[in-house]
Enzyme design. Structure first.
Site, short mmCIF file in Angstrom:
data_model
loop_
_atom_site.label_atom_id
_atom_site.label_comp_id
_atom_site.label_asym_id
_atom_site.label_seq_id
_atom_site.Cartn_x
_atom_site.Cartn_y
_atom_site.Cartn_z
N CYS A 184 12.86 16.08 -13.12
CA CYS A 184 14.21 15.72 -13.49
C CYS A 184 14.81 14.73 -12.49
CB CYS A 184 15.06 16.98 -13.61
SG CYS A 184 14.51 17.92 -15.03
N GLY B 197 -8.29 4.52 6.29
CA GLY B 197 -7.91 5.69 5.52
C GLY B 197 -8.11 5.37 4.05
N GLY C 290 -5.76 0.11 7.79
CA GLY C 290 -4.97 -0.80 6.97
C GLY C 290 -5.78 -1.62 5.99
N TYR D 35 -3.22 9.10 -0.03
CA TYR D 35 -1.76 9.30 -0.05
C TYR D 35 -1.31 9.81 -1.41
CZ TYR D 35 -2.66 6.53 4.05
OH TYR D 35 -3.18 6.08 5.24
N TYR E 153 7.27 3.88 -3.08
CA TYR E 153 7.06 2.49 -2.65
C TYR E 153 7.16 1.49 -3.80
CZ TYR E 153 4.51 4.90 1.17
OH TYR E 153 4.13 5.72 2.21
C1 LIG Z 1 -2.11 5.67 8.57
C2 LIG Z 1 -2.91 5.24 9.71
C3 LIG Z 1 -4.18 4.66 9.52
C4 LIG Z 1 -4.77 4.40 8.17
O1 LIG Z 1 -4.11 3.49 7.39
P1 LIG Z 1 -4.78 3.01 6.02
O2 LIG Z 1 -3.85 2.02 5.50
O3 LIG Z 1 -4.90 4.21 5.14
O4 LIG Z 1 -6.13 2.47 6.36
C5 LIG Z 1 -4.90 4.33 10.65
N1 LIG Z 1 -4.42 4.54 11.89
C6 LIG Z 1 -3.20 5.08 12.11
C7 LIG Z 1 -2.74 5.30 13.49
C8 LIG Z 1 -2.41 5.44 11.04
O5 LIG Z 1 -1.21 5.98 11.25
#
Ligand SMILES: *Cc1c(COP(=O)(O)O)cnc(C)c1O
Length: 429
Positions: free
Chosen positions: A352, A285, A241, A381, A325
């Site tokens: 479209c 991520g 996150g 993403y 989003y």
């Molecule tokens: C999506 C996800 C992440 C990564 O989230 P980011 O916002 O890209 O860092 C980490 N752990 C789990 C379990 C996830 O589903």
């Protein structure tokens, strides 16, 4: 403006690695994902050293759903990353890239018994998301005594969009905090060896506050489980996150403050509950790959309708985030980098659907047909959410490393649109 994207330019042109984006677009055609290897390495090392300098027993599990390109995963593999996989397909991909089973964490959600069995047999770490999954896992042969981790929902929510909040009372993920002791006891009674706890509260977090709350809450839950069930945690996994600035109005995560706050809290809670020195896991991520790629897309139509539209050669099949989003993605003109913004225009994709817009009222230089736009922060993403909607083959992906460049995913051809399909012979009379 508080954030500038530190883009390299030369003679009015955008430079990626040491290469001119305009030359790349000419050679490999548009639309094109361009990944910068050095940025991924920098991001990994920046985050890793910020945490490990304060707590060396650290593993970062790259959340591969952000970007599953084999080459991207290989880069992180060579840096020593672990993997957070959310499906059997992601486990399979990680194994193919060369990650060892013990370096892969499977954090499934609403998984079938077959999927649990696949993950168990692959030998990866298991993060269990429900009592149902726990019980079904115990029916699989050879799971007696297996090490597991359980995902808890620490009632803290964070995220840039309702769909990205993965903690709190409305979230479908994990088990309730008030049932944690009972569920860990159940795991022990079923013959498992619980060694981990996991939480992941949301995405695109840019300040310490929500993450601190989650760490505090999860540490209290883990402390209770340690004391009441006697679980000795080998690792505590706080999920991902970690955010990145998408818009110039946003600030970068202050890593030094963030990691200091978190690790201090983590250590004091370990002491409070006498939990020894387990590994500290995180699952970044977006932070590792988000800013490491751009999408190059060519302006093909400038149209003055009721509003002024600049039309480009890709759409939400290439980058879904703005449509899905309402996300902001900064867009620069790769052949007019030094030019002033002169007008506010809408930048529209080629699908479209009215929702197929990359930007509304965006200040841009004077744009003309043939200009090359670079949509920034398209490393996370982006391709993983790409589709062939409107029967448009997906773009190629190239990897730039300083002055080197390689195709890491070929451009799809027309025939890829119906790959795997067949018409029943009875219809072919
Ligand atoms: C999506 C996800 C992440 C990564 O989230 P980011 O916002 O890209 O860092 C980490 N752990 C789990 C379990 C996830 O589903």
């Amino acid at each position: 403006m508080s954030y500038d994207f530190n883009l390299k330019t030369k003679d009015n042109h955008l430079i990626i690695g040491d290469l001119d984006a305009n030359d790349l677009a000419e050679k490999y055609q548009t639309p094109l994902y361009v990944v910068d290897e050095q940025k991924i390495r920098e991001n990994y090392n920046k985050l890793y050293s910020a945490f490990s300098s304060k707590y060396p027993k650290l593993h970062m599990c790259y959340a591969s759903k952000a970007n599953t390109a084999l080459a991207v995963m290989k880069i992180l593999n060579t840096e020593g990353s672990y993997i957070d996989a959310v499906s059997p397909g992601e486990i399979y991909t990680a194994l193919t890239v060369g990650f060892k089973p013990e370096e892969i964490m499977f954090t499934g959600n609403n998984v079938t018994t077959e999927e649990l069995e696949y993950a168990h047999k692959a030998g990866v770490k298991l993060n269990i998301d429900s009592v149902s999954a726990l019980e079904r896992l115990s029916t699989i042969e050879g799971t007696e005594g297996r090490e597991i981790s359980i995902r808890v929902n620490p009632m803290v929510e964070a995220g840039h969009h309702e769909h990205c909040i993965t903690g709190g009372p409305k979230s479908k993920f994990g088990i309730r905090e008030d049932e944690a002791v009972e569920v860990y006891q159940r795991a022990v009674d079923l013959g498992f060896k619980p060694i981990g706890m996991h939480s992941h509260i949301g995405s695109e977090i840019l300040e310490s506050e929500p993450f601190m709350l989650a760490v505090e809450s999860m540490m209290n839950i883990a402390g209770k489980v340690h004391q009441e069930v006697g679980v000795d945690f080998k690792f505590l996994d706080f999920g991902g996150g970690f955010g990145i600035p998408y818009s110039p109005d946003e600030d970068e995560l202050d890593l030094e403050t963030f990691t200091t706050d978190i690790i201090n809290l983590f250590k004091s809670k370990l002491e409070e509950y006498d939990m020894g020195e387990p590994y500290f896991f995180i699952e970044p991520g977006r932070f590792l790959v988000g800013n490491a790629a751009v999408i190059l897309t060519r302006v093909n139509t400038v149209k003055q309708s009721y509003r002024k539209f600049v039309g480009v050669d890709c759409g939400f099949g290439t980058l879904l985030r703005p449509t899905m989003y309402g996300s902001y993605h900064h867009i620069v003109t790769a052949n007019k980098m030094d030019e002033e913004d002169v007008e506010e225009i809408d930048i529209a994709g080629n699908l479209c659907e009215s929702g197929d817009l990359f930007a509304r009222d965006r200040p841009m230089p004077k744009l003309e047909e043939g200009d090359l736009l670079a949509i920034l922060n398209a490393g996370a993403y982006a391709f993983t959410m790409a589709s062939q909607y409107n029967s448009r083959p997906r773009p190629a992906e190239i990897l730039v490393n300083k002055d080197q460049v390689d195709i890491i995913r070929r451009r799809e051809e027309m025939s890829d649109i119906f790959h795997g399909q067949s018409i029943p012979t009875r219809l072919l009379k």
